[in-house]
Design an enzyme around this catalytic site. Structure first.
Site, short mmCIF file in Angstrom:
data_model
loop_
_atom_site.label_atom_id
_atom_site.label_comp_id
_atom_site.label_asym_id
_atom_site.label_seq_id
_atom_site.Cartn_x
_atom_site.Cartn_y
_atom_site.Cartn_z
N GLU A 98 0.82 -1.21 0.00
CA GLU A 98 0.00 0.00 0.00
C GLU A 98 0.86 1.26 0.00
O GLU A 98 1.99 1.26 0.49
CB GLU A 98 -0.92 0.00 1.23
CG GLU A 98 -1.96 -1.11 1.14
CD GLU A 98 -2.84 -1.24 2.37
OE1 GLU A 98 -4.01 -1.61 2.21
OE2 GLU A 98 -2.36 -1.02 3.49
N CYS A 111 3.45 8.51 1.58
CA CYS A 111 3.96 7.53 2.54
C CYS A 111 4.15 6.23 1.76
O CYS A 111 3.20 5.65 1.24
CB CYS A 111 2.94 7.37 3.66
SG CYS A 111 3.45 6.17 4.90
N CYS A 118 6.52 -7.11 6.84
CA CYS A 118 7.64 -6.63 7.66
C CYS A 118 8.04 -7.75 8.61
O CYS A 118 7.19 -8.48 9.12
CB CYS A 118 7.21 -5.40 8.46
SG CYS A 118 8.56 -4.67 9.43
N CYS A 122 6.58 -5.92 15.44
CA CYS A 122 6.04 -5.07 16.49
C CYS A 122 4.55 -5.43 16.63
O CYS A 122 3.80 -5.34 15.66
CB CYS A 122 6.20 -3.59 16.15
SG CYS A 122 7.91 -3.10 15.83
N CYS A 125 1.50 -3.16 15.42
CA CYS A 125 1.49 -2.67 14.04
C CYS A 125 0.89 -3.74 13.12
O CYS A 125 1.31 -4.90 13.14
CB CYS A 125 2.92 -2.34 13.62
SG CYS A 125 3.08 -1.91 11.87
N GLY A 168 6.83 -2.13 5.92
CA GLY A 168 8.21 -2.60 5.84
C GLY A 168 9.20 -1.80 6.64
O GLY A 168 8.90 -0.72 7.15
N SER A 198 12.22 6.16 8.14
CA SER A 198 11.82 5.78 9.49
C SER A 198 12.28 4.36 9.76
O SER A 198 12.19 3.48 8.90
CB SER A 198 10.29 5.87 9.58
OG SER A 198 9.86 5.59 10.90
N HIS A 223 8.86 4.55 20.93
CA HIS A 223 7.67 4.03 21.63
C HIS A 223 7.89 3.64 23.09
O HIS A 223 6.92 3.48 23.84
CB HIS A 223 7.03 2.84 20.89
CG HIS A 223 6.72 3.12 19.46
ND1 HIS A 223 5.99 4.21 19.05
CD2 HIS A 223 7.06 2.46 18.31
CE1 HIS A 223 5.88 4.20 17.72
NE2 HIS A 223 6.53 3.16 17.25
N CYS A 342 -1.02 5.41 10.37
CA CYS A 342 0.22 4.75 10.83
C CYS A 342 -0.09 3.41 11.46
O CYS A 342 -0.93 3.30 12.35
CB CYS A 342 0.91 5.58 11.91
SG CYS A 342 1.45 7.16 11.34
N1 SAH Z 1 9.46 -0.03 10.02
C1 SAH Z 1 9.68 1.39 10.03
C2 SAH Z 1 8.81 2.12 9.02
C3 SAH Z 1 7.33 2.06 9.32
S1 SAH Z 1 6.83 3.63 9.86
C4 SAH Z 1 9.44 1.91 11.43
O1 SAH Z 1 8.94 1.18 12.25
O2 SAH Z 1 9.82 3.04 11.70
C5 SAH Z 1 5.29 3.34 10.59
C6 SAH Z 1 5.20 4.08 11.89
O3 SAH Z 1 3.92 3.84 12.50
C7 SAH Z 1 6.23 3.61 12.88
O4 SAH Z 1 6.64 4.69 13.67
C8 SAH Z 1 5.43 2.63 13.69
O5 SAH Z 1 6.02 2.35 14.93
C9 SAH Z 1 4.12 3.35 13.80
N2 SAH Z 1 3.01 2.49 14.16
C10 SAH Z 1 2.92 1.15 14.02
N3 SAH Z 1 1.73 0.71 14.45
C11 SAH Z 1 1.06 1.78 14.86
C12 SAH Z 1 -0.25 1.97 15.40
N4 SAH Z 1 -1.07 0.94 15.57
N5 SAH Z 1 -0.62 3.22 15.70
C13 SAH Z 1 0.20 4.27 15.50
N6 SAH Z 1 1.44 4.16 15.00
C14 SAH Z 1 1.86 2.92 14.68
#
Ligand code: SAH
Length: 354
Positions: A98, A111, A118, A122, A125, A168, A198, A223, A342
């Site tokens: 996406e 974005c 990925c 986490c 996510c 990713g 990021s 986080h 996000c």
């Molecule tokens: N893998 C990289 C790029 C993805 S960026 C990274 O983690 O930085 C996507 C962003 O959204 C990251 O900061 C991630 O931690 C955040 N994110 C993931 N799940 C989320 C959620 N449920 N709500 C808000 N932010 C989230």
């Protein structure tokens, strides 16, 4: 040194020289200006090959046949009155990815995804919940931006920012990501300060990026500000703990003179207490210039039960950081209703339920 990865003859993956070679192979010997016209058509005019009218019609057909686009549109969803658009693509091998375009009053941000799925796992996510399928090639990354830029232009605006915050982990696919950064910078005309990579905190990637000649922005998805908590939220922390991560960020700042921002998804009762703000502020103060914090209340995903911090708690957390002299931005949430916000990008793939 060319850093293009993947098949060099893909349309948006090829450098200008690679494209010239491929064109000569397909069409026969063509004068150099034809390659220039093709290049201008692709990156200045943002046209599909079929619509590059400076090229003879027969040549367009031949080239379009040889260079199929790599992203096959599956669906498109819009939110925020059309200002947020999520593109769902199918790529070779059948995986789905996406891309999100966010149009603001005078600019637009894309974005972009760097991998299908990925591997960082986490739990909060949606992409992490779905697991890893494969890396994206340079061409697949660049094409996402070209398509979004085309759409922005149709809406009378232009893409001003590219953030590698889609599906990713960009640092796990850095060669392809970097080649796409060079294309975004050199051919789509965005300055490095408008490009953000990021990461969950892959230290070798941060160090490699620090040595690259274009100073892009670095965002670190933090986080949690102590190892015990971060080990749980961002599992890669067990390999790259916070002190080492901060050291790598400091090196990045020394080498690039850019700023580092920390992403912080506020999770109700998990990382939104005053003590969390105090620990986070301490980390921000370790960097020069000080780390900037982007706050975002956690968006809902199918595999994670805990909810985002309600607005009053977000405000309290923001104030607690500001009181400690940390610069904070509360990020406006775009596209939650179309699962484009996000952490919500799962490309329709089944999400593991905990
Ligand atoms: N893998 C990289 C790029 C993805 S960026 C990274 O983690 O930085 C996507 C962003 O959204 C990251 O900061 C991630 O931690 C955040 N994110 C993931 N799940 C989320 C959620 N449920 N709500 C808000 N932010 C989230």
């Amino acid at each position: 040194m060319p850093t293009t990865t993947g098949t060099p003859s893909t349309l948006y993956g090829a450098t200008r020289d690679e494209l010239a070679t491929a064109v000569n192979n397909v069409v026969g010997d063509v004068p150099r200006y034809r390659v220039d016209q093709l290049w201008t058509g692709l990156y200045d005019q943002l046209r599909p090959i079929e619509e590059i009218s400076t090229l003879p019609a027969a040549m367009r057909v031949q080239l379009a046949d040889h260079f199929p686009t790599e992203l096959r549109a599956v669906t498109e969803s819009a939110s925020d009155g059309g200002d947020t658009v999520k593109f769902l693509w199918e790529i070779d091998g059948g995986a789905r990815i996406e891309t999100v375009l966010m149009v603001y009053r005078d600019r637009a941000t894309v974005c972009v995804s760097s991998q299908a799925g990925c591997a960082m796992a986490c739990g909060f996510c949606a992409t992490g919940q779905a697991g890893f399928t494969r890396h994206l090639s340079t061409g697949e990354i660049v094409e996402q931006i070209v398509v979004a830029a085309r759409r922005a232009r149709a809406a009378n605006t232009r893409v001003s920012n590219v953030v590698f915050m889609g599906m990713g982990e960009p640092m796990a696919n850095l060669d392809a990501v970097w080649a796409s950064v060079e294309r975004i910078h050199g051919d789509l005309g965005l300055s490095a300060r408008h490009i953000t990579i990021s990461t969950v905190g892959l230290i070798p990637g941060i160090r490699t990026l620090a040595q690259r000649p274009l100073p892009v922005n670095l965002a670190v998805s933090l986080h949690a500000a102590n190892d015990a908590a971060r080990d749980e939220l961002v599992p890669i922390n067990r390999r790259y703990p916070i002190d080492d991560l901060l050291e790598a960020c400091a090196e990045y700042l020394d080498a690039t003179h850019r700023r580092v921002s920390f992403e912080w998804a506020l999770i109700d009762g998990v990382n939104d207490r005053d003590q969390d703000a105090a620990e986070l502020a301490e980390l921000c103060h370790r960097l020069r210039p000080r780390g900037h914090v982007n706050l975002i209340p956690l968006n809902p995903t199918p595999g994670y039960a805990t909810r985002g911090t309600p607005p009053a708690g977000v405000e309290r957390f923001r104030a607690a950081l500001e009181q400690r002299k940390v610069n904070v931005t509360v990020r406006r949430n775009r596209g939650t209703d179309i699962d484009a916000a996000c952490g919500q990008l799962a490309a329709g793939q089944p999400v593991r339920v905990q």
